[in-house]
Design a protein around this motif. Structure first.
Motif, PDB file in Angstrom:
ATOM      1  N   SER A   1      -8.253   0.659  -2.028  1.00  0.00           N
ATOM      2  CA  SER A   1      -9.417   0.910  -2.879  1.00  0.00           C
ATOM      3  C   SER A   1      -9.036   1.032  -4.346  1.00  0.00           C
ATOM      4  N   ASP A   2      -7.732   1.141  -4.657  1.00  0.00           N
ATOM      5  CA  ASP A   2      -7.301   1.222  -6.052  1.00  0.00           C
ATOM      6  C   ASP A   2      -7.084  -0.150  -6.678  1.00  0.00           C
ATOM      7  N   ARG A   3      -7.167  -1.203  -5.882  1.00  0.00           N
ATOM      8  CA  ARG A   3      -6.969  -2.538  -6.439  1.00  0.00           C
ATOM      9  C   ARG A   3      -8.129  -2.902  -7.362  1.00  0.00           C
TER      10      ARG A   3
ATOM     11  N   ILE B   1      -4.344  -4.704 -11.094  1.00  0.00           N
ATOM     12  CA  ILE B   1      -3.486  -4.144 -10.048  1.00  0.00           C
ATOM     13  C   ILE B   1      -3.966  -4.760  -8.733  1.00  0.00           C
ATOM     14  N   PHE B   2      -3.079  -5.621  -8.126  1.00  0.00           N
ATOM     15  CA  PHE B   2      -3.505  -6.356  -6.934  1.00  0.00           C
ATOM     16  C   PHE B   2      -2.266  -6.785  -6.151  1.00  0.00           C
ATOM     17  N   TRP B   3      -2.351  -6.764  -4.825  1.00  0.00           N
ATOM     18  CA  TRP B   3      -1.324  -7.309  -3.942  1.00  0.00           C
ATOM     19  C   TRP B   3      -2.008  -7.864  -2.702  1.00  0.00           C
TER      20      TRP B   3
ATOM     21  N   SER C   1       0.830  -1.190   0.000  1.00  0.00           N
ATOM     22  CA  SER C   1       0.000   0.000   0.000  1.00  0.00           C
ATOM     23  C   SER C   1       0.872   1.251   0.000  1.00  0.00           C
ATOM     24  N   ASP C   2       0.432   2.284  -0.691  1.00  0.00           N
ATOM     25  CA  ASP C   2       1.114   3.572  -0.832  1.00  0.00           C
ATOM     26  C   ASP C   2       2.274   3.527  -1.799  1.00  0.00           C
ATOM     27  N   ASP C   3       2.491   2.393  -2.493  1.00  0.00           N
ATOM     28  CA  ASP C   3       3.490   2.360  -3.556  1.00  0.00           C
ATOM     29  C   ASP C   3       2.908   2.987  -4.814  1.00  0.00           C
ATOM     30  N   PRO C   4       3.754   3.517  -5.720  1.00  0.00           N
ATOM     31  CA  PRO C   4       3.239   4.128  -6.956  1.00  0.00           C
ATOM     32  C   PRO C   4       2.823   3.068  -7.978  1.00  0.00           C
TER      33      PRO C   4
END
Length: 878
Positions: free
Chosen positions: A507-509, A540-542, A420-423
């Motif tokens: 929330s960007d995943r 985009i997922f982690w 989280s918070d990575d570009p």
């Protein structure tokens, strides 16, 4: 006295006037064989509202009785047959007016007619009869049509002209005038076309005013008393039967015109044959490629013979349902074959009935519906032209196929977030571009779709899009973050567009894809979208673990009494949160008997993640510094409450929020936690307070003084007066039942400061302490709005052995009802005296007016025996 005398003199004529019987001013000239109507009315009479009338006739001196409204035996023998057959009758038009109707009047009916009204007045005033002279003349009016048989039935084409004639002559011995009107019958009713009035004026009928002003309809007079109707530019509304209506008029003695007879004759029947016109476009639906030419032909056919000219106009519309006013005019050719100017569109007259439209270098905007409109014009006798028919063809659909460029779109992830918070950075690239021209430009649209574990379909959300001039339009999801610089949309190269998220959150995943749009430049330099190509989506997922937060509250002192310091600590532990910071809120759950917070939970003090302290709902001004919240360690916080009061009893908790560092130096909320409760409880060993309200006179009159006592009593442990203090507040509920909001009247705090609320009336309040346990409220000059239920609320304060003042719970007394009455005698004394005085003055004034009226208003007594002609009335009506 002079004023009253003047009023009586002006009023006297109104009471002294008598009845007036009126008939028309003669002589009345009538034609033999027609119906005669003679009105008669009466006014300014006494008695019943419905009056009776008698009609009599005289050729020389003696009068013969004709008919009466009230006496069936009134008619003379000479008129009984005609009255019995209804040839002579009375027709009542109102209570005070009748009409004498004589059908088929004859020369023997010429003479004087007298209308009389029986007396119903108390005195003889005015006239009771009136006479009118009737003169009967011979019928000298003759009306005839044209003698030619061909004029009886006319068949005309639309736009033709025709004329109709009628003859009217009168040989009346009197000086009469003729009124000639041409009429047409459409359906079952006759309508006026044009009239020549008896005053010599032309008057067109409804709907013919414009045609009369243009000269299309005329009425001319000719020899042998003929009247000719001329109609030019005939249309379908002119079809029907025509007649000539002639009436004879004479001027009376009062200069008014009277119609004495009327005759008509049907002249001809006119049929209008409409001009047939058919307008057709030779081709059906057309498909044309962009940059080619569009060729359409409009064919017209008509049954019109002779000289005529055609007018053709081509239209274009986006929808087949558009009207002519909504459509766009492309080109037009008038009846003189003059074509309007255009650069890319031409209109040519191929032959007599064909008109060709040629559109060069068509564009996508030329797709739509084309139709043509044709009109037929014919020449008139005065050299002008008249449009006889106009038709519009059915629309033809034209589809222009755009020359689409050929290209592909590829989306890749140049920076993938692992935490989280990575570009995150995405690049959308245009590849394999073929067959593109200089008038093509590309724009991009970015979309996001949330990933779900189930198979539910989630609609994509627009992040941003570009219009034809590369202006960026943001979607609702990304607008705020893009304005803050957290999301960046850019164009790296002519064929590459980029999306960068500076600090990626959970929330960007999800899935992302882009759409590349190709835009084509049109002839008017506008840009129109010609093609859209969508890329494959990227994910985009982690992997993440759920946040956990544990909060434990510990009371440092196991036992304490009121006035001592309460102290507790909150210890926090968390998992899966990156470099967390904590914000702490102390809450108290008070008993429901606490009036200051009826909901039960109070927010006391808070400490945010930046260690800023804030008092929340702590409003005790005497203990502003009585609570402290401080950070002992990174994960430990301590709360202190100094000089605790009995009212502080309750359950205390720590509400902790864990914050994680976000993008741009901002903090974002991660998870919340609630500690176990810590209870503050006091052993109650002091006195018990009770409060009552008392009044010696709860019922008073307006303007008097009301005394209300608030009495405090104690039970249990006795206290010295100096160790007790009270806050007293008085309230009122302005209703018989306690169904309204209470109103604060006044308050007295334990320091002796009195505070009064704002009042609207003239009454005043005073609040004072008359003994250590008694408080008196006085209402001076009571008014009616001072009624209602009154009660007091007492807050006891007790000084403990350590010298600390402790606040006890509020005590509410049972209300007492205060009734305010009105002194009826004093209230009505002056109005009664004023009313009696005014009644006496008005009575004396009325007597004076009556005396003056009887002295100066002369009346003439009835000297002759009055003939009573009233009918008997039933007892029920009496």
């Amino acid at each position: 006295i002079n004023c009253v005398f003047s009023i009586s003199l002006f009023s006297c004529p109104a009471f002294c006037r008598g009845r007036v019987v009126r008939v028309p001013k003669g002589p009345l000239i009538r034609v033999v064989g027609t119906e005669v109507v003679i009105p008669c009315s009466v006014s300014d009479y006494d008695g019943p509202s419905e009056q009776n009338f008698d009609w009599e006739f005289s050729r020389e001196t003696d009068f013969l009785r004709i008919v009466s409204t009230w006496d069936s035996t009134f008619t003379s023998e000479e008129y009984q047959t005609r009255v019995g057959h209804g040839d002579i009758k009375l027709r009542r038009s109102s209570n005070d007016a009748v009409e004498l109707v004589i059908r088929n009047i004859q020369p023997t009916d010429q003479g004087r007619y007298k209308c009389s009204t029986p007396s119903t007045d108390a005195t003889v005033q005015g006239n009771y009869d009136a006479e009118v002279q009737v003169k009967v003349i011979s019928d000298g009016l003759s009306v005839s049509g044209s003698k030619a048989r061909s004029s009886a039935s006319l068949r005309l084409s639309e736009g033709d002209s025709f004329k109709l004639r009628c003859s009217a002559i009168t040989t009346s011995p009197e000086h009469t005038h003729l009124h000639v009107t041409w009429q047409i019958k459409s359906g079952s009713t006759w309508r006026d076309i044009l009239s020549l009035t008896h005053e010599g004026k032309f008057h067109p009928g409804p709907g013919y005013e414009e045609r009369y002003r243009n000269g299309d309809i005329r009425l001319d007079t000719g020899a042998n008393d003929t009247y000719r109707l001329s109609v030019s530019q005939a249309s379908s509304v002119d079809a029907g039967a025509y007649r000539c209506l002639v009436s004879e008029w004479v001027r009376g003695e009062d200069s008014s015109w009277q119609k004495i007879q009327e005759k008509n004759v049907e002249i001809a029947s006119v049929a209008i044959q409409r001009t047939a016109l058919d307008v057709v476009i030779s081709t059906s639906n057309v498909s044309v490629t962009e940059r080619d030419s569009l060729d359409l032909t409009c064919n017209i056919t008509t049954d019109r013979s002779g000289i005529f000219q055609a007018e053709v106009t081509w239209y274009f519309s986006v929808s087949p349902d558009d009207t002519l006013s909504d459509a766009q005019v492309l080109l037009s050719m008038d009846r003189d074959s003059v074509v309007s100017d255009s650069t890319l569109i031409s209109l040519s007259h191929v032959d007599r009935n064909s008109y060709r439209l040629l559109v060069r270098d068509v564009d996508v905007e030329d797709s739509g519906y084309y139709f043509c409109q044709a009109a037929v014009w014919i020449p008139l006798h005065n050299g002008s032209w008249h449009k006889v028919v106009e038709r519009t063809s059915a629309p033809v659909s034209v589809a222009v196929t755009a020359l689409e460029p050929d290209y592909e779109v590829f989306l890749n992830v140049s920076k993938t977030p692992k935490f989280s918070d990575d570009p995150t950075e995405l690049n959308c690239r245009i590849t394999n571009v073929q067959d593109t021209e200089a008038n093509i430009r590309f724009t991009v649209s970015w979309y996001y779709r949330q990933r779900l574990r189930s198979d539910d379909v989630v609609a994509e959300e627009l992040l941003a899009t570009m219009d034809a001039d590369w202006t960026l339009l943001l979607g609702d999801r990304s607008r705020e973050r893009a304005q803050n610089g957290e999301i960046i949309f850019s164009k790296k190269a002519a064929d590459t567009f980029s999306l960068r998220i500076q600090w990626t959150s959970e929330s960007d995943r999800g899935d992302y894809f882009c759409v590349i749009s190709a835009w084509s430049r049109h002839r008017n330099n506008s840009w129109v979208k010609s093609k859209d190509v969508t890329s494959a989506s990227v994910s985009i997922f982690w992997a993440t673990q759920d946040y956990t937060l544990t909060v434990e509250a510990v009371k440092l002192k196991p036992f304490f009494v009121a006035g001592h310091t309460f102290e507790m600590t909150c210890k926090v532990s968390s998992k899966n949160i990156k470099t967390p910071r904590y914000s702490v809120l102390i809450t108290a759950e008070k008993p429901l008997t606490d009036q200051s917070n009826p909901n039960g939970t109070t927010r006391i003090i808070s400490l945010n993640q930046d260690s800023v302290v804030r008092l929340e709902d702590w409003t005790d001004q005497t203990r502003v510094d009585g609570v402290v919240l401080e950070k002992v360690q990174e994960n430990e916080f301590r709360y202190r409450m100094y000089q605790t009061q009995i009212s502080d009893a309750g359950l205390y908790r720590c509400v902790v929020t864990a914050w994680s560092p976000g993008g741009g130096g901002m903090w974002r909320e991660a998870v919340n936690g609630l500690s176990n409760p810590i209870q503050i409880d006091f052993q109650m060993s002091g006195p018990v307070f009770n409060v009552t309200v008392h009044s010696d006179s709860p019922t008073i009159y307006q303007g008097e003084l009301a005394d209300l006592l608030c009495i405090v009593t104690t039970e249990g442990m006795a206290l010295e007066p100096d160790d007790m203090s009270f806050d007293v507040s008085w309230f009122a509920v302005r209703s018989f039942a306690l169904d309204r909001e209470p109103v604060l009247l006044a308050s007295l705090d334990r320091r002796g400061i009195v505070t009064q609320s704002r009042r609207n009336g003239s009454s005043d309040l005073s609040l004072e302490r008359i003994s250590p346990l008694e408080f008196r409220l006085r209402v001076h000059g009571c008014e009616d709005h001072d009624f209602g239920n009154h009660y007091c609320v007492v807050t006891p304060w007790v000084r403990s052995a350590t010298g600390v003042w402790q606040r006890e719970p509020d005590i509410k007394a049972k209300p007492i009802f205060l009734s305010v009455k009105m002194d009826v005698l004093n209230a009505f004394k002056y109005p009664l005296l004023i009313g009696i005085g005014l009644a006496t003055v008005i009575g004396l004034l009325s007597c004076l007016i009556g005396y003056c009226s009887s002295r100066w208003c002369c009346k003439k007594e009835v000297q002759e025996t009055r003939r009573e002609r009233r009918r008997l009335m039933s007892m029920e009506m009496d």
